[in-house]
Design an enzyme around this catalytic site. Sequence first.
Site, mmCIF file in Angstrom:
data_model
loop_
_atom_site.group_PDB
_atom_site.id
_atom_site.type_symbol
_atom_site.label_atom_id
_atom_site.label_comp_id
_atom_site.label_asym_id
_atom_site.label_seq_id
_atom_site.Cartn_x
_atom_site.Cartn_y
_atom_site.Cartn_z
ATOM 1 N N TYR A 146 35.683 -15.903 85.486
ATOM 2 C CA TYR A 146 34.422 -15.414 86.145
ATOM 3 C C TYR A 146 33.636 -16.456 87.315
ATOM 4 O O TYR A 146 33.518 -15.952 88.172
ATOM 5 C CB TYR A 146 33.281 -15.587 84.899
ATOM 6 N N LYS A 150 33.005 -15.715 91.287
ATOM 7 C CA LYS A 150 31.819 -15.818 92.044
ATOM 8 C C LYS A 150 32.009 -17.043 93.184
ATOM 9 O O LYS A 150 31.446 -16.870 94.249
ATOM 10 C CB LYS A 150 30.617 -16.480 90.961
#
Length: 326
Positions: A146, A150
């Site tokens: 994750y 980003k």
Amino acid sequence: MKLLITGGLGFIGSNFILKLLEKFPDYQITNLDDELYGSNHQNVLQVKNLNNYEFVKGNITDNSIVEKLVSKVDIVINFAAESHVDRSISNAKPFIDSNILGVFTILENIKKYKKKLVHISTDEVFGSLESESASEDYKLNPSSPYASSKASAELLINSYFKTYDCEVIITRCTNNYGPRQFPEKLIPKTIIRAELDKSIPVYGTGKNIRDWIFVDDHCSAIEMIIHKGTEGESYNISASNEIDNITIIEKILSFLGKPLDLINFVDDRPGHDFRYSLDSSKIRSLGWKPKTSFEEGIKKTIEWYQKNKLWWNDIDRNILTETPWK
């Protein structure tokens, strides 16, 4: 002003829409959301019938939809993202698709139509910090799929600023909490499971530290950046509320009058970052500061979930299983 809000049925995006239209009732907002598991139309019930609000179902990876919408607005605010660390560990592909390819799709249209993008990122791009707080130019060191997705999006955005002179701004925020947060996250899951007298799963010792900010304060920071932020810059947003997970859980149980023996310690997850922390002096120099203390914010949050049981009763109960959280 005409704005395209992506992911506006989710937690932070929906709160931002409500706050923005309350403060600027003449703004035109289009909400693009794919109605995935974290989306909830109940989050925007109070504005859905306004003439200056429009909902469009669609994914940010769909160029035909994104191009049509971007061409009609002044600014895009990208909240849309896969955001749950545990899910990224189980299956990283949706995170690559949404958080990288989706951002690429937006950027291509920002470039084509010469529009402005404010991209909502996360403190997790800096990885775990022992003692210091990360400033905007701190090295990216993500741990999870994750966080890596980003961080990748940030690098892509910066390249579009440097190569194509696109008008882009990145914001990074610490852990949000407040009304309308999807129940797979720490605070709402603890509240709901405690209300149901179910055990509260806690990774490891529960001593992992996060800096917590009430969602309204995050939204006010984004609003300031829209109007006062400088293109090509990034802004860290934090409220200086560094608290470990077990303390938060104990506070919630105490507020609800529930016993501490509901706490159930479980094996830690792979690559679990110990501490996140941001230096937000840059945005504070623009005049922003958080208004909500943690004690006030957690009280408001608990009361909202108590008063809105119909909201979380409609959530898939599999989300409320004994699986820990971010």
